[in-house]
Design a protein around this motif. Structure first.
Motif, mmCIF file in Angstrom:
data_model
loop_
_atom_site.group_PDB
_atom_site.id
_atom_site.type_symbol
_atom_site.label_atom_id
_atom_site.label_comp_id
_atom_site.label_asym_id
_atom_site.label_seq_id
_atom_site.Cartn_x
_atom_site.Cartn_y
_atom_site.Cartn_z
ATOM 1 N N MET A 185 1.127 9.391 -5.571
ATOM 2 C CA MET A 185 1.206 10.773 -5.087
ATOM 3 C C MET A 185 1.910 11.699 -6.064
ATOM 4 O O MET A 185 1.689 12.906 -6.067
ATOM 5 C CB MET A 185 1.929 10.807 -3.731
ATOM 6 N N PHE A 190 -7.125 17.378 2.640
ATOM 7 C CA PHE A 190 -6.154 16.760 1.725
ATOM 8 C C PHE A 190 -6.733 16.607 0.325
ATOM 9 O O PHE A 190 -6.132 17.014 -0.675
ATOM 10 C CB PHE A 190 -5.756 15.390 2.290
ATOM 11 N N ALA A 191 -7.934 16.034 0.245
ATOM 12 C CA ALA A 191 -8.528 15.798 -1.069
ATOM 13 C C ALA A 191 -9.119 17.075 -1.649
ATOM 14 O O ALA A 191 -9.017 17.337 -2.852
ATOM 15 C CB ALA A 191 -9.592 14.714 -0.972
ATOM 16 N N TYR A 223 0.824 -1.211 0.000
ATOM 17 C CA TYR A 223 0.000 0.000 0.000
ATOM 18 C C TYR A 223 0.856 1.258 0.000
ATOM 19 O O TYR A 223 0.542 2.229 -0.690
ATOM 20 C CB TYR A 223 -0.928 -0.010 1.222
ATOM 21 N N ASP A 224 1.944 1.243 0.751
ATOM 22 C CA ASP A 224 2.788 2.441 0.814
ATOM 23 C C ASP A 224 3.393 2.766 -0.544
ATOM 24 O O ASP A 224 3.411 3.920 -0.963
ATOM 25 C CB ASP A 224 3.928 2.241 1.825
ATOM 26 N N ASN A 282 -8.528 8.186 -6.227
ATOM 27 C CA ASN A 282 -9.316 9.041 -5.339
ATOM 28 C C ASN A 282 -8.996 8.711 -3.881
ATOM 29 O O ASN A 282 -8.779 9.591 -3.063
ATOM 30 C CB ASN A 282 -10.811 8.850 -5.640
ATOM 31 N N THR A 283 -8.939 7.409 -3.603
ATOM 32 C CA THR A 283 -8.603 6.961 -2.253
ATOM 33 C C THR A 283 -7.181 7.362 -1.865
ATOM 34 O O THR A 283 -6.933 7.887 -0.787
ATOM 35 C CB THR A 283 -8.726 5.426 -2.176
ATOM 36 N N LEU A 284 -6.249 7.141 -2.775
ATOM 37 C CA LEU A 284 -4.838 7.328 -2.430
ATOM 38 C C LEU A 284 -4.425 8.786 -2.429
ATOM 39 O O LEU A 284 -3.629 9.219 -1.600
ATOM 40 C CB LEU A 284 -3.954 6.578 -3.427
ATOM 41 N N THR A 285 -4.944 9.542 -3.381
ATOM 42 C CA THR A 285 -4.384 10.886 -3.608
ATOM 43 C C THR A 285 -5.435 11.977 -3.716
ATOM 44 O O THR A 285 -5.087 13.141 -3.821
ATOM 45 C CB THR A 285 -3.605 10.910 -4.940
ATOM 46 N N GLY A 286 -6.705 11.613 -3.751
ATOM 47 C CA GLY A 286 -7.748 12.624 -3.909
ATOM 48 C C GLY A 286 -8.036 13.000 -5.349
ATOM 49 O O GLY A 286 -8.863 13.880 -5.591
ATOM 50 N N ARG A 330 -15.046 9.583 -2.457
ATOM 51 C CA ARG A 330 -13.738 9.206 -1.938
ATOM 52 C C ARG A 330 -13.918 8.149 -0.858
ATOM 53 O O ARG A 330 -14.591 8.371 0.138
ATOM 54 C CB ARG A 330 -13.025 10.435 -1.368
ATOM 55 N N HIS A 331 -13.330 7.002 -1.100
ATOM 56 C CA HIS A 331 -13.457 5.859 -0.195
ATOM 57 C C HIS A 331 -12.185 5.799 0.626
ATOM 58 O O HIS A 331 -11.097 5.685 0.074
ATOM 59 C CB HIS A 331 -13.632 4.599 -1.055
ATOM 60 N N LEU A 332 -12.291 5.906 1.932
ATOM 61 C CA LEU A 332 -11.077 5.957 2.735
ATOM 62 C C LEU A 332 -11.270 5.162 4.010
ATOM 63 O O LEU A 332 -12.208 5.399 4.765
ATOM 64 C CB LEU A 332 -10.777 7.425 3.071
ATOM 65 N N LEU A 378 2.255 1.765 -3.473
ATOM 66 C CA LEU A 378 1.125 2.123 -4.340
ATOM 67 C C LEU A 378 0.798 3.599 -4.155
ATOM 68 O O LEU A 378 0.633 4.358 -5.108
ATOM 69 C CB LEU A 378 -0.072 1.241 -3.956
ATOM 70 N N ARG A 379 0.743 4.002 -2.894
ATOM 71 C CA ARG A 379 0.348 5.377 -2.577
ATOM 72 C C ARG A 379 1.449 6.360 -2.960
ATOM 73 O O ARG A 379 1.186 7.380 -3.599
ATOM 74 C CB ARG A 379 0.050 5.470 -1.078
ATOM 75 N N SER A 424 -9.813 3.207 -9.941
ATOM 76 C CA SER A 424 -10.328 2.630 -8.700
ATOM 77 C C SER A 424 -9.642 3.173 -7.450
ATOM 78 O O SER A 424 -10.266 3.237 -6.400
ATOM 79 C CB SER A 424 -10.161 1.108 -8.710
ATOM 80 N N PHE A 425 -8.350 3.535 -7.554
ATOM 81 C CA PHE A 425 -7.602 3.826 -6.328
ATOM 82 C C PHE A 425 -7.163 5.276 -6.169
ATOM 83 O O PHE A 425 -6.898 5.709 -5.057
ATOM 84 C CB PHE A 425 -6.346 2.923 -6.236
ATOM 85 N N PRO A 482 -15.785 4.728 -7.552
ATOM 86 C CA PRO A 482 -14.592 5.315 -6.926
ATOM 87 C C PRO A 482 -14.303 6.743 -7.383
ATOM 88 O O PRO A 482 -13.690 7.500 -6.641
ATOM 89 C CB PRO A 482 -13.464 4.371 -7.348
ATOM 90 N N ARG A 487 -6.577 0.829 -13.889
ATOM 91 C CA ARG A 487 -7.240 0.309 -12.681
ATOM 92 C C ARG A 487 -6.835 1.149 -11.465
ATOM 93 O O ARG A 487 -7.679 1.540 -10.660
ATOM 94 C CB ARG A 487 -6.880 -1.156 -12.425
ATOM 95 N N LEU A 544 -9.471 -0.479 -0.195
ATOM 96 C CA LEU A 544 -9.523 -0.068 -1.594
ATOM 97 C C LEU A 544 -10.811 -0.549 -2.246
ATOM 98 O O LEU A 544 -11.413 -1.523 -1.808
ATOM 99 C CB LEU A 544 -8.313 -0.631 -2.352
ATOM 100 N N LYS A 545 -11.185 0.141 -3.302
ATOM 101 C CA LYS A 545 -12.370 -0.259 -4.063
ATOM 102 C C LYS A 545 -11.982 -1.372 -5.037
ATOM 103 O O LYS A 545 -11.206 -1.141 -5.967
ATOM 104 C CB LYS A 545 -12.872 0.956 -4.852
#
Ligand code: SF4
Ligand code: SF4
Lengths: 509, 243
Positions: A290, A336-337, A282-283, A321-325, B229-231, A285-286, A318-319, B225, A314, B35-36
């Motif tokens: 970033m 942050f977002a 995850y780190d 928004n979660t990871l970086t906004g 924002r899914h967190l 990936l994030r 999919s990710f 997603p 993908r 994660l989604k």
């Protein structure tokens, strides 16, 4: 690689018989101390790997509901057992998705469940021995995380999640895979997977401008680091110089040119790919994601568009928004977002796929095409696994299938589908995804391509197909390498925007 | 004596079953999904997710796509089991609810189709090479256990009748902490022992697929997603540490 040959096509694609042990081995090259340490992993297999591995497994079980549920829920029904291209191509039973999961599950049962502690034999539980660890390394590097098996499992068990967890455990104990860790190191150090430094990138782009000028007589720009551009394009770095990838890059540039869209690439984040996903960390990936946030903030762009890359899309769709906004709908208190989302233009999807961008423009009639420019081709479309089963395009479920096909039909006259149980969400992985696109795994890659090659051959025989379009950098690289081994011309594979590039009329509108 | 033993066994097994299952469900629910990861194409609305899950749970949609034989045997078994379970409500209700009385005759045949479904699954496990390869001893035992329950239950219906009135009194009594005599009937003892075993192993075994399916992120997540924002909590913490 003279000793690597293609397996024979199955006359009727029947389920292959088992050949236990056929893919036993040491697995791909192990990452060196330097590569591992650069990512914060131990350089080599640590002394107390056993305890650390079990501790990591416990940690992941508490962090990922997917892993926790998937470890318990499998009933060994076997529905997934014949769905993996690597099983079909290698016939090694440990490449059956459920058997691959069981490599990890057997250890989970032994250390984390009561029956496994009391009656290990009865429930197929095993101690974590060095042999088991080596087996993980070998077989979890024979899964491309393509999720085909998850489509068919009655509980949606996704072997990709389990492979990611296993690789994360392996990295934690200092048993990383060379190819993936090397690439991640390059992203951190240089900014893209291929290690192309900024100045070289600038040269390449200038060269491209000249090439396009020569070919069309028109000044199509390939801008970099332009502050205030509307669109930030993030694309797989293979697009900058690999064949046939580069033809799609030219296609994107032409679309931006023809629609008068101001756009830019970023030297800091000249890479859409994110191998952090492949190693399940995850780190990583994030951190890799970033860079895109940072570039978007610095350049002040209004839209973020992603080029033809399967796993990158993908991660982006999919990710991000979660990871970086990068996306929409953050909580008003989510500073942050919000910082980024306030900047982005929400009349458009954030992020958008280049195919969404182009298709919108086609529908708005802002592009014109000479379809006959693609008449030399009879085209089919290979759905890339990460796009098909891990993302979407447009507003409706399944847009990821329709939009690229719509574009092809808008720019070319001859399009045929491959067999329905091998396209859309049932598509077969090219055989090179998930961090396996390395020459030390070529044998596996060739075998894993078997189901796709069989079906392609069928369309060639029946319809004379001579071009297979796809929207993934890994698919393109894998197929150009593997298709000659199956007796196809490597030029048969190319991007959707390569076809766009052929047919687009510049300077008309 | 037997009545007392079975009364205690049933209380303990039920307790273990309920507590064990709640514990599992709670642990699934509390584990974050950072994660989604819905397997796409996936529904974009809550209603759509409910529909997808319903199709999955009622019709075994994914299994249907995967393998018709496994689907047919598996679905036949599960649908029959449902009918059989509902039919057994008559041992726990007085007066028997109208609809339970109505399904009585179907429930009887369901015992037979349940056995057929289980037999089909076991044949696959024994004779299909791939599935034999992945089977553990417990996979076989689980099928045998269920087949034993079905067979002993059916024998009491078709071979050697047991005193169902007394059985019912035993269970009604059990529900009111008032232990009644249980007929000392071998088939019944076997049937009830196997049921007790099933209750006990349930929360520790692959039977967790029943609650698990509802928690499977690839099936129960909405595909949105980009819109929301899914967190998860642990992922959010990473943000407060750095920018
Ligand atoms: S995710 Fe893909 S490669 Fe991995 S086991 Fe499943 S089908 Fe095979
Ligand atoms: S389909 Fe799902 S439940 Fe069945 S064996 Fe495969 S992973 Fe297990």
């Amino acid at each position: 690689m003279a000793d690597i040959t293609a397996p024979a096509y199955r006359t009727i694609p029947i389920i292959p018989a088992l050949k236990p042990g056929s893919m036993e081995g040491k697995g791909p090259f192990v990452a060196s101390d330097k590569l591992n340490e650069a990512l914060g992993f131990p350089g080599q297999l640590v002394e107390d790997w056993h305890d650390r591995a079990i501790a990591k497994m416990g940690d992941l079980l508490s962090k990922y509901r997917s892993l926790k549920v998937f470890m318990d829920a499998c009933v060994h029904c076997g529905a997934c057992s014949d769905k993996c291209h690597y099983f079909i191509g290698t016939q090694d039973p440990k490449n059956m998705p459920v058997a691959r999961q069981d490599l990890l599950r057997s250890v989970y049962r032994r250390y984390f469940t009561l029956p496994g502690k009391l009656f290990p034999k009865l429930v197929g539980a095993r101690d974590l021995t060095r042999e088991v660890l080596d087996e993980w390394y070998n077989y979890f590097n024979q899964c491309s995380e393509c999720r085909r098996c998850s489509v068919f499992c009655p509980y949606g068990i996704d072997t990709a999640e389990i492979t990611m967890a296993a690789r994360e455990i392996l990295d934690t104990v200092g048993y990383g895979q060379k190819y993936s860790n090397e690439i991640i190191g390059k992203v951190h150090k240089i900014g893209n997977n291929l290690g192309l430094p900024g100045p070289a990138l600038r040269d390449t782009l200038e060269g491209l401008e000249e090439d396009v000028k020569d070919a069309t007589g028109i000044d199509v720009r390939f801008p970099m680091d332009v502050k205030g551009a509307e669109v930030l394009l993030v694309t797989p770095s293979a697009d900058f110089f690999a064949e046939p990838h580069i033809d799609s890059l030219i296609g994107y540039a032409k679309v931006f040119h023809a629609t008068g869209t101001s756009w830019t690439l970023s030297s800091m984040s000249s890479e859409a790919g994110n191998f952090g996903m492949f190693i399940g960390n995850y780190d990583q990936l994030r951190t890799i994601a970033m860079r895109i946030r940072q570039a978007a903030l610095e350049l002040g762009v209004k839209r973020i568009v992603v080029g033809e890359c399967g796993h990158a899309w993908r991660v982006a769709y999919s990710f991000w928004n979660t990871l970086t906004g990068v996306g929409d709908g953050a909580d008003p208190n989510d500073r942050f977002a919000q910082m980024l989302q306030k900047q982005l233009d929400h009349r458009y999807k954030q992020p958008a796929h280049i195919c969404e961008f182009t298709w919108d423009m086609i529908q708005d009639e802002r592009l014109t095409f000479d379809k006959t420019a693609n008449d030399k081709y009879i085209i089919t479309f290979h759905d890339s696994c990460n796009v098909a089963r891990g993302s979407r395009m447009g507003d409706l479920p399944g847009g990821q299938f329709e939009i690229p096909r719509n574009i092809i039909k808008a720019v070319a006259n001859n399009f045929v589908e491959m067999a329905p149980n091998t396209t859309r969400e049932q598509t077969f992985c090219c055989g090179g995804g998930g961090g396996l696109l390395t020459d030390d795994l070529l044998d596996l890659r060739v075998k894993g391509a078997l189901p796709r090659m069989e079906v392609l051959q069928q369309t060639v025989d029946e319809h004379g197909v001579n071009f297979m379009a796809t929207i993934c950098a890994i698919c393109k690289a894998q197929f150009t390498k593997v298709m000659p081994i199956y007796g196809f011309d490597r030029k048969m594979v190319g991007g959707v925007h390569q076809l766009v590039s052929n047919a687009i009329q510049l300077g008309q509108k | 004596m037997t009545s007392m033993v079975f009364a205690i066994l049933f209380y303990l097994a039920t307790l273990l079953f309920v507590v064990g299952l709640l514990y599992r469900i709670n642990s699934y629910a509390r584990t974050p999904a950072p994660l989604k990861i819905p397997t796409t194409p996936a529904p974009t609305t809550n209603g759509g997710v409910v529909l997808r899950m319903t199709r999955e749970v009622v019709f075994f949609e994914s299994l249907f796509k995967a393998n018709l034989w496994t689907w047919a045997a598996g679905w036949l078994f599960h649908a029959s089991l449902l009918l059989v379970l509902l039919r057994h409500l008559r041992y726990f209700t007085e007066p028997v609810w109208g609809w339970v009385a109505f399904i009585q005759p179907f429930g009887m045949y369901a015992g037979i189709t349940m056995l057929l479904g289980l037999g089909g699954l076991w044949l696959r496990r024994l004779f299909v090479e791939r599935i034999r390869y992945i089977s553990t001893p417990s996979d076989h035992l689980m099928l045998l256990l269920l087949m034993g329950i079905a067979a002993s239950g059916l024998s009491m219906k078709f071979l050697a009748h047991t005193d169902v009135i007394a059985v019912k009194e035993f269970f009604l009594g059990l529900m009111h902490l008032n232990i009644q005599a249980l007929p000392a009937d071998l088939l019944l003892i076997v049937h009830l022992s196997l049921v007790v075993s099933l209750l006990v192993v349930f929360p520790f075994s692959k039977l967790l697929h029943a609650p698990g399916v509802f928690f499977s992120p690839t099936r129960n997540q909405k595909d949105d997603p980009r819109e929301h924002r899914h967190l998860s909590t642990w992922a959010a913490k990473l943000e407060s540490e750095k920018s």
